[in-house]
Design an enzyme around this catalytic site. Structure first.
Site, short mmCIF file in Angstrom:
data_model
loop_
_atom_site.label_atom_id
_atom_site.label_comp_id
_atom_site.label_asym_id
_atom_site.label_seq_id
_atom_site.Cartn_x
_atom_site.Cartn_y
_atom_site.Cartn_z
N ALA A 105 37.75 44.77 38.30
CA ALA A 105 36.92 45.82 38.86
C ALA A 105 36.18 45.24 40.06
O ALA A 105 35.99 44.03 40.15
CB ALA A 105 35.94 46.31 37.81
N GLY A 142 39.57 43.88 34.82
CA GLY A 142 40.22 45.19 34.82
C GLY A 142 41.70 45.12 35.17
O GLY A 142 42.45 46.03 34.81
N GLU A 183 43.30 44.29 32.00
CA GLU A 183 43.15 45.47 31.15
C GLU A 183 44.11 46.59 31.53
O GLU A 183 44.69 47.23 30.66
CB GLU A 183 41.69 45.96 31.21
CG GLU A 183 40.74 45.01 30.49
CD GLU A 183 39.28 45.31 30.76
OE1 GLU A 183 38.90 45.39 31.94
OE2 GLU A 183 38.51 45.44 29.80
N GLU A 206 34.73 38.45 32.27
CA GLU A 206 33.51 39.26 32.28
C GLU A 206 32.26 38.53 31.78
O GLU A 206 31.18 38.69 32.35
CB GLU A 206 33.71 40.55 31.44
CG GLU A 206 34.58 41.59 32.11
CD GLU A 206 36.07 41.39 31.87
OE1 GLU A 206 36.46 40.33 31.34
OE2 GLU A 206 36.85 42.29 32.22
N1 DAK Z 1 35.91 42.58 43.37
C1 DAK Z 1 35.66 42.68 44.71
N2 DAK Z 1 36.23 41.88 45.63
C2 DAK Z 1 37.08 40.95 45.19
C3 DAK Z 1 37.40 40.80 43.81
C4 DAK Z 1 36.76 41.68 42.87
N3 DAK Z 1 37.01 41.66 41.57
N4 DAK Z 1 38.28 39.79 43.67
C5 DAK Z 1 38.51 39.33 44.93
N5 DAK Z 1 37.81 40.03 45.84
C6 DAK Z 1 37.78 39.84 47.28
C7 DAK Z 1 36.94 38.61 47.66
O1 DAK Z 1 35.58 38.94 47.69
C8 DAK Z 1 37.50 38.30 49.04
O2 DAK Z 1 36.96 39.21 49.97
P1 DAK Z 1 36.47 38.69 51.45
O3 DAK Z 1 35.47 37.63 51.19
O4 DAK Z 1 37.73 38.17 52.09
O5 DAK Z 1 35.92 39.93 52.10
C9 DAK Z 1 38.98 38.65 48.90
O6 DAK Z 1 39.07 39.53 47.78
C10 DAK Z 1 39.83 37.43 48.62
O7 DAK Z 1 39.29 36.76 47.52
P2 DAK Z 1 38.98 35.19 47.51
O8 DAK Z 1 38.65 34.72 48.88
O9 DAK Z 1 38.00 34.93 46.43
O10 DAK Z 1 40.42 34.61 47.11
P3 DAK Z 1 40.74 33.26 46.32
O11 DAK Z 1 42.21 33.08 46.39
O12 DAK Z 1 39.86 32.16 46.78
O13 DAK Z 1 40.34 33.57 44.81
C11 DAK Z 1 40.26 34.92 42.76
C12 DAK Z 1 41.04 34.54 44.08
C13 DAK Z 1 40.99 36.09 42.12
C14 DAK Z 1 40.30 33.71 41.82
C15 DAK Z 1 38.82 35.25 43.13
O14 DAK Z 1 38.83 36.23 44.18
C16 DAK Z 1 38.06 35.80 41.96
O15 DAK Z 1 37.64 35.05 41.10
N6 DAK Z 1 37.86 37.11 41.97
C17 DAK Z 1 37.07 37.79 40.99
C18 DAK Z 1 37.80 37.87 39.69
C19 DAK Z 1 36.94 38.59 38.68
O16 DAK Z 1 35.99 38.01 38.19
N7 DAK Z 1 37.21 39.87 38.56
C20 DAK Z 1 36.31 40.80 37.92
C21 DAK Z 1 36.51 40.76 36.49
S1 DAK Z 1 35.29 41.74 35.72
C22 DAK Z 1 32.90 48.12 32.87
C23 DAK Z 1 34.04 48.53 33.46
C24 DAK Z 1 34.92 47.59 33.92
C25 DAK Z 1 34.66 46.26 33.86
C26 DAK Z 1 33.51 45.87 33.29
C27 DAK Z 1 32.62 46.77 32.80
N8 DAK Z 1 31.96 49.07 32.43
C28 DAK Z 1 31.15 49.67 33.40
C29 DAK Z 1 31.88 49.48 31.06
C30 DAK Z 1 35.57 45.33 34.41
C31 DAK Z 1 35.13 44.15 34.86
C32 DAK Z 1 35.99 43.24 35.54
O17 DAK Z 1 37.09 43.50 35.92
#
Ligand code: DAK
Length: 258
Positions: free
Chosen positions: A63, A108, A111, A131
């Site tokens: 997300a 997400g 998921e 998360e």
């Molecule tokens: N959200 C927004 N932007 C993201 C992103 C994300 N999840 N993942 C990557 N990006 C963006 C980065 O900010 C970056 O943007 P710029 O800086 O270039 O503008 C671009 O994508 C490239 O990312 P990186 O530069 O970080 O690329 P790397 O190869 O260095 O790293 C990575 C890739 C996938 C390891 C890293 O980007 C990363 O760790 N990303 C976040 C992964 C993550 O934690 N995802 C979120 C999981 S939590 C709920 C509903 C839903 C959810 C929760 C609660 N309720 C409301 C009940 C769901 C939650 C989740 O999904």
């Protein structure tokens, strides 16, 4: 559509989440687009869907953290419901959905892949539920679907540690069915989808319903569900044609979804 594309190849639909600059992270607009595309799928004509992500690096990196960071409790719940409703729609779509996971499938992203019937991935795929490291729980069904797919012990380990796993480990624990090179992934997904699409659609649909609904109830109830869905196939054109072809030692001419 800004962030989701939809193509049809024969009887197979290909849905691509297309926000590569943010590694296909799910913001509200992506979710709205996805909802619209899923609603538009003609499940009588299209017999199998493939869900994938644009670019070579990521399926869906979760997300959108920027959008989520300022949510209030009420907004967080609404965002969760929006995602959950769409993921459930995908899970209960009458036709099978194959997730072709072409890179990061985090939060997400993991998921949404678990809302699909079948997951295959490329060798650079990374799965995880990060998360708890962000101060939240999985919110799009991760606590429920991961435990059902890989068992509660492994799901708890992945969710509590927030540790990502690579494609070989995802294969070992049964989160994906097969791993391909990046070049081979989409051809493999299309081949599998075509293999599903050539079978009798009513039977395939009833199998999906029997498996999904059966897993939610006791075995005694599940067997009754199967009986009804089995019975439902009879008197259909496709059941008659499938069995006639076998008895007449010929190939099925065509399953007509009736
Ligand atoms: N959200 C927004 N932007 C993201 C992103 C994300 N999840 N993942 C990557 N990006 C963006 C980065 O900010 C970056 O943007 P710029 O800086 O270039 O503008 C671009 O994508 C490239 O990312 P990186 O530069 O970080 O690329 P790397 O190869 O260095 O790293 C990575 C890739 C996938 C390891 C890293 O980007 C990363 O760790 N990303 C976040 C992964 C993550 O934690 N995802 C979120 C999981 S939590 C709920 C509903 C839903 C959810 C929760 C609660 N309720 C409301 C009940 C769901 C939650 C989740 O999904």
């Amino acid at each position: 559509m800004e962030f989701v594309t939809y193509e049809i190849e024969g009887q197979v639909g290909i849905v691509t989440i297309n926000r590569p600059k943010a590694l296909n992270a799910l913001n509200s607009q992506v979710l709205d687009d996805l909802n619209e595309v899923i609603d538009s799928v003609d499940t009588d004509a299209v017999r199998c869907l493939i869900l994938t992500g644009a670019g070579e690096k990521s399926f869906v990196a979760g997300a959108d953290i920027g959008e989520m960071s300022t949510l209030t409790k009420a907004e967080g719940e609404a965002f969760g419901k929006k995602g959950n409703d769409i993921f459930r729609k995908l899970e209960t779509l009458p036709i099978p959905v194959i997730a072709a996971v072409n890179g990061f499938a985090l939060g997400g992203g993991c998921e949404i892949s678990m809302s699909c019937d079948i997951r295959i991935c490329s060798d650079n795929a990374v799965f995880g539920q990060p998360e708890v490291g962000l101060g939240i729980t999985p919110g799009f069904g991760g606590t429920q679907r991961l435990a059902r797919l890989v068992g509660p012990g492994m799901a708890k380990q992945m969710i509590y540690t927030a540790r990502n796993i690579k494609s070989d480990e995802a294969l070992r624990i049964g989160l994906v069915n097969a791993v391909y090179t990046q070049e081979e992934l989409m051809p493999a997904a299309k081949k599998m989808a075509a293999g599903i699409a050539k079978n009798a659609p009513i039977a395939v649909r009833n199998c999906k319903k029997a498996i999904n609904d059966g897993l939610e109830v006791t075995m005694d109830e599940a067997i009754v569900l199967e009986e009804k869905l089995f019975g439902d196939c009879f008197e259909s054109y496709d059941q008659k044609e499938g069995m006639a072809a076998f008895l007449e030692k010929r190939k099925v001419e065509a399953f007509l979804n009736k």
